[in-house]
Design a protein around this motif. Structure first.
Motif, PDB file in Angstrom:
ATOM      1  N   ASN A  67       0.910  -0.983   0.059  1.00  0.00           N
ATOM      2  CA  ASN A  67       0.025   0.002  -0.101  1.00  0.00           C
ATOM      3  C   ASN A  67       0.908   1.732  -0.205  1.00  0.00           C
ATOM      4  O   ASN A  67       0.511   2.052  -0.345  1.00  0.00           O
ATOM      5  CB  ASN A  67      -0.597   0.297   1.175  1.00  0.00           C
ATOM      6  CG  ASN A  67      -2.206   1.113   1.428  1.00  0.00           C
ATOM      7  OD1 ASN A  67      -2.231   1.723   0.119  1.00  0.00           O
ATOM      8  ND2 ASN A  67      -1.821   2.460   2.400  1.00  0.00           N
ATOM      9  N   ARG A  70       2.903   1.905  -3.297  1.00  0.00           N
ATOM     10  CA  ARG A  70       1.552   2.150  -4.393  1.00  0.00           C
ATOM     11  C   ARG A  70       1.099   3.473  -4.101  1.00  0.00           C
ATOM     12  O   ARG A  70       1.234   4.371  -5.212  1.00  0.00           O
ATOM     13  CB  ARG A  70       0.513   1.275  -4.287  1.00  0.00           C
ATOM     14  CG  ARG A  70      -1.078   1.246  -5.401  1.00  0.00           C
ATOM     15  CD  ARG A  70      -1.121   0.666  -5.425  1.00  0.00           C
ATOM     16  NE  ARG A  70      -3.043   0.825  -6.357  1.00  0.00           N
ATOM     17  CZ  ARG A  70      -2.920   0.663  -7.006  1.00  0.00           C
ATOM     18  NH1 ARG A  70      -2.109  -0.847  -7.583  1.00  0.00           N
ATOM     19  NH2 ARG A  70      -4.054   0.792  -8.281  1.00  0.00           N
ATOM     20  N   GLY A  74       3.741   5.270  -6.541  1.00  0.00           N
ATOM     21  CA  GLY A  74       3.484   4.638  -7.899  1.00  0.00           C
ATOM     22  C   GLY A  74       2.341   5.890  -8.738  1.00  0.00           C
ATOM     23  O   GLY A  74       2.660   6.507  -9.043  1.00  0.00           O
ATOM     24  N   GLN A  75       1.570   6.839  -7.114  1.00  0.00           N
ATOM     25  CA  GLN A  75       0.779   7.515  -6.666  1.00  0.00           C
ATOM     26  C   GLN A  75       1.337   9.208  -6.953  1.00  0.00           C
ATOM     27  O   GLN A  75       0.540  10.577  -7.218  1.00  0.00           O
ATOM     28  CB  GLN A  75      -1.079   7.442  -6.070  1.00  0.00           C
ATOM     29  CG  GLN A  75      -1.532   6.056  -6.459  1.00  0.00           C
ATOM     30  CD  GLN A  75      -2.759   6.146  -5.489  1.00  0.00           C
ATOM     31  OE1 GLN A  75      -2.800   6.911  -4.845  1.00  0.00           O
ATOM     32  NE2 GLN A  75      -2.843   4.510  -5.521  1.00  0.00           N
ATOM     33  N   PHE A  93      -0.822   3.030 -16.728  1.00  0.00           N
ATOM     34  CA  PHE A  93      -0.565   2.499 -15.396  1.00  0.00           C
ATOM     35  C   PHE A  93      -1.219   1.169 -15.197  1.00  0.00           C
ATOM     36  O   PHE A  93      -2.540   1.417 -15.664  1.00  0.00           O
ATOM     37  CB  PHE A  93      -0.963   3.776 -14.489  1.00  0.00           C
ATOM     38  CG  PHE A  93      -0.815   2.884 -13.362  1.00  0.00           C
ATOM     39  CD1 PHE A  93       1.047   2.323 -12.131  1.00  0.00           C
ATOM     40  CD2 PHE A  93      -2.020   2.591 -11.920  1.00  0.00           C
ATOM     41  CE1 PHE A  93       0.358   1.409 -11.562  1.00  0.00           C
ATOM     42  CE2 PHE A  93      -1.600   1.848 -11.006  1.00  0.00           C
ATOM     43  CZ  PHE A  93      -0.438   1.682 -10.174  1.00  0.00           C
ATOM     44  N   ALA A  95      -3.307  -0.966 -13.536  1.00  0.00           N
ATOM     45  CA  ALA A  95      -3.667  -1.321 -12.116  1.00  0.00           C
ATOM     46  C   ALA A  95      -3.348  -2.600 -11.643  1.00  0.00           C
ATOM     47  O   ALA A  95      -3.660  -2.788  -9.959  1.00  0.00           O
ATOM     48  CB  ALA A  95      -5.003  -0.822 -11.278  1.00  0.00           C
ATOM     49  N   SER A  98      -0.059  -2.660 -10.993  1.00  0.00           N
ATOM     50  CA  SER A  98       0.672  -2.710 -10.614  1.00  0.00           C
ATOM     51  C   SER A  98       1.862  -2.486 -10.855  1.00  0.00           C
ATOM     52  O   SER A  98       3.364  -2.238 -10.562  1.00  0.00           O
ATOM     53  CB  SER A  98       0.707  -2.627  -9.019  1.00  0.00           C
ATOM     54  OG  SER A  98      -0.467  -2.444  -8.029  1.00  0.00           O
ATOM     55  N   TRP A 109       8.028  -1.790 -12.018  1.00  0.00           N
ATOM     56  CA  TRP A 109       6.921  -3.010 -10.921  1.00  0.00           C
ATOM     57  C   TRP A 109       6.630  -2.382  -9.897  1.00  0.00           C
ATOM     58  O   TRP A 109       8.500  -2.182  -9.247  1.00  0.00           O
ATOM     59  CB  TRP A 109       7.390  -4.360 -10.898  1.00  0.00           C
ATOM     60  CG  TRP A 109       7.270  -5.099 -12.409  1.00  0.00           C
ATOM     61  CD1 TRP A 109       7.209  -5.118 -13.323  1.00  0.00           C
ATOM     62  CD2 TRP A 109       5.775  -6.267 -12.740  1.00  0.00           C
ATOM     63  NE1 TRP A 109       7.526  -5.983 -14.234  1.00  0.00           N
ATOM     64  CE2 TRP A 109       5.868  -6.432 -14.105  1.00  0.00           C
ATOM     65  CE3 TRP A 109       4.884  -6.001 -11.744  1.00  0.00           C
ATOM     66  CZ2 TRP A 109       5.623  -7.219 -14.230  1.00  0.00           C
ATOM     67  CZ3 TRP A 109       4.117  -7.733 -12.192  1.00  0.00           C
ATOM     68  CH2 TRP A 109       4.620  -8.046 -13.618  1.00  0.00           C
TER      69      TRP A 109
END
Length: 435
Positions: A67, A70, A74-75, A93, A95, A98, A109
């Motif tokens: 979490n 990500r 990632g965000q 991306f 989802a 991921s 990744w």
């Protein structure tokens, strides 16, 4: 010779040196130092550059919790860098997996080490670059596993072979952590023998003072409030010594009894929670620690199975708690209710209505509550499964009121083991003052 466009942000002299280091000859590079110094930004930039320059390449970013990698990388960081570089349109991306997929076939990744099944599946692939974000939270065993998969051979758009690499970053923990031994002392952390090729393990320290132009005033004020060891770690960016007056000694009480794998057939498993009831930048994390017990002969032994201490909203830590409960098939959640009261139970029941919960209330100081648990460690009856760096740093540095070391993971572990020591007395709705 490859010509690189200048980054569309102003790098400081120190950050420019770090960017050059990331593209240098050493295959294993760690950027360490204080908070908000640009470490993650620089490594993310390098990985995006690799993806664009090397068609078909595959890279991985690891963090302890999925979490967190990500959301934080990632965000946040990766998209920001892509937009600054004007290459966001080249990435898509996925989802479901991921994964950031580039239009030239390259992949980045995102992986959390708490999702073992997915990590094992992904590590069946080969990578050209692996990045451990906040490696102070990661075990050396995980690093060694990843080493075996950094084997993808790639060439850049000019036909030049690219060197396989491993990147690391962290706010430095104590000197007993593997990262200090590996990158600073240049030792194998298991054998404690010097590296045969120490030049392969290089590092650089970056601090907030090296990045003041990119830090807002509010966070500058927060940095100015740090004192003691927190200042050393998050502002000065230095590795610290374990504290002499702490209840735990790392080498004799923790390392000496460490296990690599979780024992089978545990008699009981609980999830200890020390909740944070606010969601501000300056808020404490929520301690979430999974512990179990098993009788060996006539003696009960206790096991710290996982530390999922988490900084996030109440809804997020409640979900993280239930996720830990499910993964380890726990019998009960043991949650402190000093700060949140009925709100703590209400939050957990929003996620899982029938979750078995024991509420505990602290009527004595942290050190007094922790002493019976520390006594079990002295008797060699508590075993940490794997490397639990965040929890262990708190155990070996927290000294009581006035100490600037956070104790959220430590508190959660004490609640969990105390419940296991007392045989799990209590019912779902009954508040237990168990110490």
């Amino acid at each position: 010779m490859e010509k690189r466009k200048p980054m569309p942000v102003m790098l400081t002299r120190k950050q420019y040196e770090a960017a050059k280091l990331l593209g240098g000859d050493a295959p294993n590079i760690m950027l360490f130092g204080g908070s908000r110094s640009g470490k993650t930004f620089l490594i993310s930039w390098r990985m995006i550059h690799n993806a664009i320059s090397c068609p078909g390449s595959r890279q991985a970013i690891f963090r302890k919790h999925f979490n967190t990698v990500r959301t934080a990388v990632g965000q946040d960081t990766l998209p920001k860098v892509m937009k600054l570089e004007h290459v966001y349109h080249r990435f898509r991306f996925d989802a479901r997996d991921s994964v950031f997929r580039c239009d030239n076939g390259s992949e980045i990744w995102l992986l959390g080490l708490d999702d073992k099944e997915r990590v094992d599946k992904v590590l069946g692939k080969e990578f050209c670059v692996v990045y451990f974000n906040e490696c102070s939270e990661v075990s050396w065993h995980a690093v060694q596993t990843a080493m075996t998969r950094v084997a993808q051979k790639v060439v850049d758009i000019f036909g030049k072979p690219r060197r396989a690499r491993m990147f690391f970053d962290e706010n430095p923990p104590s000197k007993s952590h593997w990262s200090y031994k590996v990158f600073i002392l240049k030792l194998d952390p298991v054998t404690r023998l010097p590296w045969k090729r120490p030049e392969r393990w290089t590092s650089m320290r970056l601090n907030p003072s090296d990045n003041m132009a990119n830090i807002n005033e509010a966070y500058k004020n927060i940095l100015g409030e740090f004192t003691g060891k927190s200042k050393q770690r998050f502002v000065d960016g230095v590795f610290t010594d374990d504290t002499e007056n702490a209840l735990w000694k790392r080498e004799t009480m923790i390392d000496a009894n460490r296990l690599l794998n979780m024992p089978s057939d545990m008699d009981r498993i609980v999830v200890g929670v020390d909740p944070a009831v606010t969601d501000k930048e300056s808020s404490c994390a929520t301690g979430i620690v999974v512990a179990g017990k098993k009788k060996i002969g006539i003696t009960e032994h206790f096991y710290i199975l996982d530390d999922r201490t988490f900084r996030g909203s109440p809804d997020q830590w409640a979900k993280q708690t239930v996720k830990a409960f499910d993964k380890f098939r726990a019998d009960r959640v043991v949650a402190e209710t000093n700060n949140g009261g009925a709100l703590v139970e209400s939050l957990l029941r929003t996620v899982r209505r029938n979750l078995p919960i024991t509420q505990v209330y602290a009527s004595r100081g942290k050190i007094k509550r922790a002493e019976p648990v520390a006594a079990l460690y002295e008797q060699n009856r508590v075993h940490h499964v794997g490397d639990l760096s965040t929890l262990e740093d708190q155990m070996c540095n927290y000294t009581g009121p006035g100490c600037d070391i956070e104790s959220d993971a430590l508190d959660a572990a004490v609640w969990a083991i105390t419940d296991l020591m007392n045989g799990g007395i209590g019912t779902i709705h009954q508040t237990q003052n168990i110490i």
